[in-house]
Motif scaffolding. Structure first.
Motif, mmCIF file in Angstrom:
data_model
loop_
_atom_site.group_PDB
_atom_site.id
_atom_site.type_symbol
_atom_site.label_atom_id
_atom_site.label_comp_id
_atom_site.label_asym_id
_atom_site.label_seq_id
_atom_site.Cartn_x
_atom_site.Cartn_y
_atom_site.Cartn_z
ATOM 1 N N ASP A 197 -5.674 -9.979 -17.414
ATOM 2 C CA ASP A 197 -5.591 -8.650 -16.823
ATOM 3 C C ASP A 197 -6.103 -8.752 -15.390
ATOM 4 N N TRP A 198 -5.253 -9.332 -14.552
ATOM 5 C CA TRP A 198 -5.651 -9.654 -13.187
ATOM 6 C C TRP A 198 -5.736 -8.433 -12.296
ATOM 7 N N SER A 199 -4.997 -7.374 -12.659
ATOM 8 C CA SER A 199 -4.915 -6.249 -11.721
ATOM 9 C C SER A 199 -6.099 -5.294 -11.867
ATOM 10 N N ALA A 200 -6.830 -5.415 -12.983
ATOM 11 C CA ALA A 200 -8.113 -4.716 -13.150
ATOM 12 C C ALA A 200 -8.044 -3.238 -12.797
ATOM 13 N N GLY A 201 -6.993 -2.584 -13.257
ATOM 14 C CA GLY A 201 -6.933 -1.131 -13.116
ATOM 15 C C GLY A 201 -6.499 -0.626 -11.761
ATOM 16 N N PRO B 200 -0.964 2.368 -12.760
ATOM 17 C CA PRO B 200 -1.633 1.066 -12.831
ATOM 18 C C PRO B 200 -0.638 -0.088 -12.663
ATOM 19 N N VAL B 201 -1.074 -1.129 -11.977
ATOM 20 C CA VAL B 201 -0.250 -2.342 -11.827
ATOM 21 C C VAL B 201 -0.310 -3.100 -13.150
ATOM 22 N N PRO B 202 0.850 -3.336 -13.778
ATOM 23 C CA PRO B 202 0.825 -3.997 -15.102
ATOM 24 C C PRO B 202 0.544 -5.494 -14.972
ATOM 25 N N GLY B 203 0.067 -6.090 -16.050
ATOM 26 C CA GLY B 203 -0.165 -7.536 -16.055
ATOM 27 C C GLY B 203 1.137 -8.304 -15.888
ATOM 28 N N LYS C 193 6.271 -1.558 -2.462
ATOM 29 C CA LYS C 193 6.725 -2.071 -3.746
ATOM 30 C C LYS C 193 6.303 -1.148 -4.900
ATOM 31 N N THR C 194 7.119 -1.159 -5.949
ATOM 32 C CA THR C 194 6.722 -0.490 -7.180
ATOM 33 C C THR C 194 5.720 -1.388 -7.908
ATOM 34 N N VAL C 195 5.086 -0.835 -8.910
ATOM 35 C CA VAL C 195 4.078 -1.621 -9.637
ATOM 36 C C VAL C 195 4.694 -2.853 -10.300
ATOM 37 N N ASP C 196 5.941 -2.733 -10.747
ATOM 38 C CA ASP C 196 6.575 -3.887 -11.399
ATOM 39 C C ASP C 196 6.970 -4.949 -10.384
ATOM 40 N N GLU C 197 7.380 -4.521 -9.195
ATOM 41 C CA GLU C 197 7.673 -5.498 -8.145
ATOM 42 C C GLU C 197 6.405 -6.285 -7.794
ATOM 43 N N VAL C 198 5.297 -5.577 -7.723
ATOM 44 C CA VAL C 198 4.024 -6.240 -7.418
ATOM 45 C C VAL C 198 3.686 -7.264 -8.502
ATOM 46 N N ASP D 163 -3.980 2.281 -3.935
ATOM 47 C CA ASP D 163 -4.296 3.672 -3.581
ATOM 48 C C ASP D 163 -5.620 3.790 -2.822
ATOM 49 N N ASP D 164 -6.552 2.857 -3.120
ATOM 50 C CA ASP D 164 -7.848 2.998 -2.452
ATOM 51 C C ASP D 164 -8.313 1.718 -1.762
ATOM 52 N N GLY D 165 -7.403 0.772 -1.527
ATOM 53 C CA GLY D 165 -7.822 -0.465 -0.854
ATOM 54 C C GLY D 165 -6.733 -1.509 -0.983
ATOM 55 N N TRP D 166 -7.103 -2.640 -1.549
ATOM 56 C CA TRP D 166 -6.095 -3.695 -1.727
ATOM 57 C C TRP D 166 -6.422 -4.516 -2.962
ATOM 58 N N LEU D 167 -5.397 -5.245 -3.428
ATOM 59 C CA LEU D 167 -5.514 -6.083 -4.612
ATOM 60 C C LEU D 167 -4.957 -7.454 -4.265
ATOM 61 N N ALA D 168 -5.684 -8.512 -4.611
ATOM 62 C CA ALA D 168 -5.226 -9.874 -4.304
ATOM 63 C C ALA D 168 -4.095 -10.286 -5.250
ATOM 64 N N LEU D 169 -3.034 -10.844 -4.683
ATOM 65 C CA LEU D 169 -1.931 -11.360 -5.489
ATOM 66 C C LEU D 169 -1.911 -12.889 -5.498
#
Lengths: 386, 412
Positions: B5-9, B16-19, B166-171, B394-400
């Motif tokens: 669960d890398w996206s951690a909410g 939410p960004v899905p796994g 991007k949509t959450v699935d694209e991410v 929505d409130d910052g960034w998420l590492a990919l």
């Protein structure tokens, strides 16, 4: 060609020189383009397609999969005889293209425009041939060559590229040799339980080890089921290949941009499905008929007729296409290419596909040089024992 | 392959960004976005010939191919305004999305061939009336000659705005593509030692990406040996660093600093792996090299410190330059950052020759992807370059991308 041409099928230079005379190769190509431009009354060529750019410039540039919309990657000017290339650096650029003939990579169309306006002779051109077009290029063109009529350069490019020089045939043969090595690696790896994507990995490892990582195509292996409908597939699956399934192995490779490839069909495991020999025989008969039809002056329709003469059902896949720097016209198959005329010195990829529900599918493919004396098969691979 | 669960909410637009991506939902949402943009631009449809535009608009998969082959045996996607699904004309029917209605999946068209254009015109004639306004990404000469009954305009006006956030699935797709690349790079790095050829590293990497589930290759992997000074590297038109140069069978030697750059494709989405490696049986950065890496981290840190919705690209470039003591930390012909999607470089592009005014207008929004690729260069000692991928949430960034930089280590 009396000498053993296979003496040139190595990748590395020898002490006395490179096996293929690349300087002569590039010179011959450019001379053909210059003649074609003169015959078509072109003042400039503006090229965007990878193979055409490579043909004109002879530069070793970064390989990317797929096709991007047209952009001016290379410009050849009749008056100066110079080839201008989009390249930020001179690495991989042949010595006859000087630093002054390189222009940069820009994200801003205005900067690209300025670079193109700096190419001597382009702004004055009255007739410019391109190998593609986009709405953006349509907007830029009046600023690049304001007086120019833009015309289709494809006919002259196709004509120049169709007939291969001996150096080009040598490059295609090296590529075919790489593909033959990959075929052996695939055969070695083929066993019940292996997946198609594992086979694609084996293919890549082999051609990379030989020094030529970029593939002509990643469609290198597909299994066909011994039960139910048989499909010619292109994408690798995750499904383990089953015991006794027929597997089409179709590796291809590139050398100095030139393509070569072949296909053979093998059985995974030890027990061939019922009807394999008959299916293999059909495939071989059809392929031999197609190859025999590859003579100077023959038309695409003659290949269709050769196919039909074997009693095979109407072809559902490609029968033949031109190869050289990658894949090129003619396209003979899908109903296309009936009026295309084969010329001496042309090289074709020719294939036969036969399928039978309850057995599977059988694919064989060869590289064929349309020689003055008749077709010459350049690929070598063990054929299925009949 | 399982992914934690890398996206951690993390959320984008409240979702939410899905796994793992929901591919059907992803394609449905892309189609909806294209429809919105067609409305907005007042176009009747799209006719798409290029590989990446096809991947986006149809969701169809295709094998990686040389450009000559890909430009002759194309997929063509036609999007009709108001229609629920695109029309796909393809030689690769096995790559069509499973939910595509059977009457929307067609055999191949040959817009590049004179004897293919009548069929192409007929296929378009079934979908559009004369005078229709159509967006197109490329026009072949047979199209220019034979399809004058339509009004043609640049498809980018529709496709670019649909793609930019991007949509959450694209991410999730990008993250998965990146994860495959990073795992495969462990194999390549294990092969790296003096005497290995660049192309052998490609073999180790490419074999593994397909075993791990890559859909196709995207680029000949780059393992460029960086000369210690710019002058010792290839000549360039602007005097800056020549990068990325094509791989050969060159032998790698003890101490060679190599800038790695490779990308693959997973369900249409690009990865972008960029790291600096050192060739040795026992690779150990010198103190100077370690300091370059620290500086690279500091530049990225300064950018990420600011990154959130509403920040402009110019604020990010200024932060990067300030963190590098006033020196622009990227290569002249590139950028501080680009996005990836179905293209390996797409909008937003930050720090390009489009200029400061362009960067002032680029406002970060949830779903935008940034591949940060600053370059730290020291004449005489080469430099450090890596790529970190993040998505604006929505409130910052998420590492990919992952956080391994071997043989460089992050200071405690």
């Amino acid at each position: 060609m009396n000498r053993d041409e296979t003496s040139r099928t190595g990748m590395m230079a020898l002490e006395e020189g490179s096996r293929v005379d690349f300087t002569r190769l590039r010179h011959d190509r450019r001379r053909r383009l210059a003649r074609g431009m003169e015959a078509a009354g072109l003042d400039a060529l503006v090229l965007g397609r990878g193979p055409n750019v490579r043909y004109a410039a002879g530069a070793r540039q970064l390989w990317r999969a797929g096709t991007s919309p047209f952009a001016p990657m290379c410009v050849m000017v009749a008056e100066t005889g110079k080839v201008h290339l989009l390249s930020v650096w001179d690495e991989g650029v042949p010595p006859e293209i000087g630093h002054d003939e390189l222009y940069g990579l820009f994200w801003n169309p205005a900067n690209l425009l300025e670079a193109l306006r700096g190419i001597p002779g382009l702004a004055e051109a009255e007739r410019v041939g391109t190998d593609g077009f986009t709405p953006l290029f349509g907007r830029l063109q009046p600023a690049i060559a304001p007086k120019a009529e833009v015309v289709d350069a494809s006919p002259l490019l196709s004509e120049a590229r169709a007939t291969k020089t001996a150096d080009e045939v040598a490059c295609i043969t090296v590529a075919a040799t790489l593909a033959e090595a990959a075929l052996c690696a695939l055969e070695h790896a083929l066993a019940p339980g292996v997946t198609e994507r594992q086979l694609l990995g084996v293919f890549y490892e082999c051609v990379c080890r030989l020094g030529s990582p970029a593939p002509a195509s990643e469609s290198v292996a597909f299994a066909t089921p011994a039960h139910g409908p048989v499909r010619f597939r292109h994408l690798v699956s995750d499904r383990p290949v089953g015991e006794g399934e027929l597997v089409a192995l179709a590796p291809s490779a590139l050398y100095a941009g030139y393509e070569g490839g072949l296909a053979r069909t093998r059985v995974a495991g030890s027990s061939a499905p019922k009807g394999t020999a008959a299916l293999a025989g059909r495939c071989r008969t059809a392929l031999d008929a197609l190859v025999a039809a590859c003579r100077p002056g023959a038309a695409g329709a003659d290949l269709y007729a050769a196919w039909e003469s074997t009693g095979e059902p109407a072809p559902t896949v490609l029968l033949a296409n031109g190869i050289g720097i990658g894949t090129e016209p003619p396209v003979i198959g899908f109903g296309r290419g009936r009026t295309a005329t084969l010329v001496e010195g042309q090289v074709l990829s020719v294939q036969a596909w036969a399928a039978h529900e309850g057995t599977g599918g059988f694919l064989e493919r060869e590289v064929v040089l349309v020689g003055a004396e008749g077709p010459q098969v350049l690929t070598r691979g063990e054929r299925f024992p009949l | 392959m399982t992914v934690d669960d890398w996206s951690a909410g993390a959320t984008i637009g409240g979702r939410p960004v899905p796994g793992q991506p929901d591919l059907e939902r992803m394609r449905r949402e892309r189609t909806a976005r294209l429809q919105v943009q067609l409305e907005a631009e007042g176009l009747d449809g799209l006719v798409l010939l290029g590989s990446s535009a096809n991947a986006y608009a149809s969701g169809a998969l295709a094998p990686g191919e040389d450009s000559g082959r890909a430009g002759l045996f194309r997929s063509v996607t036609v999007v009709v305004r108001g229609a629920p699904a695109p029309h796909l004309f393809t030689p690769f029917s096995d790559g069509a999305p499973p939910e595509l209605p059977a009457d929307h999946l067609h055999g191949p068209l040959f817009p590049d061939l004179e004897d293919g254009i009548a069929e192409f015109a007929s296929a378009l004639g079934d979908l559009f009336g004369g005078g229709a306004r159509l967006g197109v990404d490329e026009q072949t000469h047979p199209m220019l000659r034979s399809l004058g009954r339509y009004e043609w305009t640049d498809a980018a006006a529709v496709v670019a705005p649909a793609k930019i956030a991007k949509t959450v699935d694209e991410v999730a797709c990008i993250r998965h593509a990146q994860h495959i690349s990073e795992l495969a790079m462990l194999e390549a790095q294990a092969v790296l030692r003096p005497g290995v050829r660049q192309s052998e590293l490609s073999g180790a990497f490419l074999r593994r990406v397909f075993e791990l589930g890559a859909t196709s290759g995207a680029i000949d992997p780059i393992w460029q040996v960086m000369a210690p000074t710019k002058d010792a590297g290839p000549w360039t038109i602007h005097g800056d660093i020549a990068y990325p140069a094509a791989t050969t069978d060159r032998f790698l030697r003890e101490g060679d600093v190599i800038w790695v750059d490779a990308g693959i494709n997973y369900n249409g989405y690009a990865s972008d792996y960029g790291r600096t490696w050192i060739t040795s049986n026992h690779p150990r950065p010198t103190p100077r090299q370690a300091a370059q890496f620290d500086r690279w981290r500091a530049v990225n840190g300064a950018v990420l410190e600011l990154l959130k919705p509403g920040v402009t690209a110019i604020e990010l470039t200024r932060a990067a330059i300030a963190a590098n003591d006033g020196v622009k930390p990227w290569i002249e012909h590139f950028y501080l950052s680009h996005a990836i999607g179905t293209d390996s470089a797409e909008l937003p592009l930050i720090g390009t020759d489009l200029g400061d005014e362009f960067d002032e207008r680029q406002v970060m929004a949830p779903g935008m992807v940034l591949v940060l690729e600053p370059v730290i260069w020291e004449e005489g000692a080469a430099g450090y370059r890596s790529e970190d991928i993040v998505v604006v949430t929505d409130d910052g960034w998420l590492a990919l991308s992952g956080d391994r930089y071997d043989p460089f280590t992050v200071a405690a």
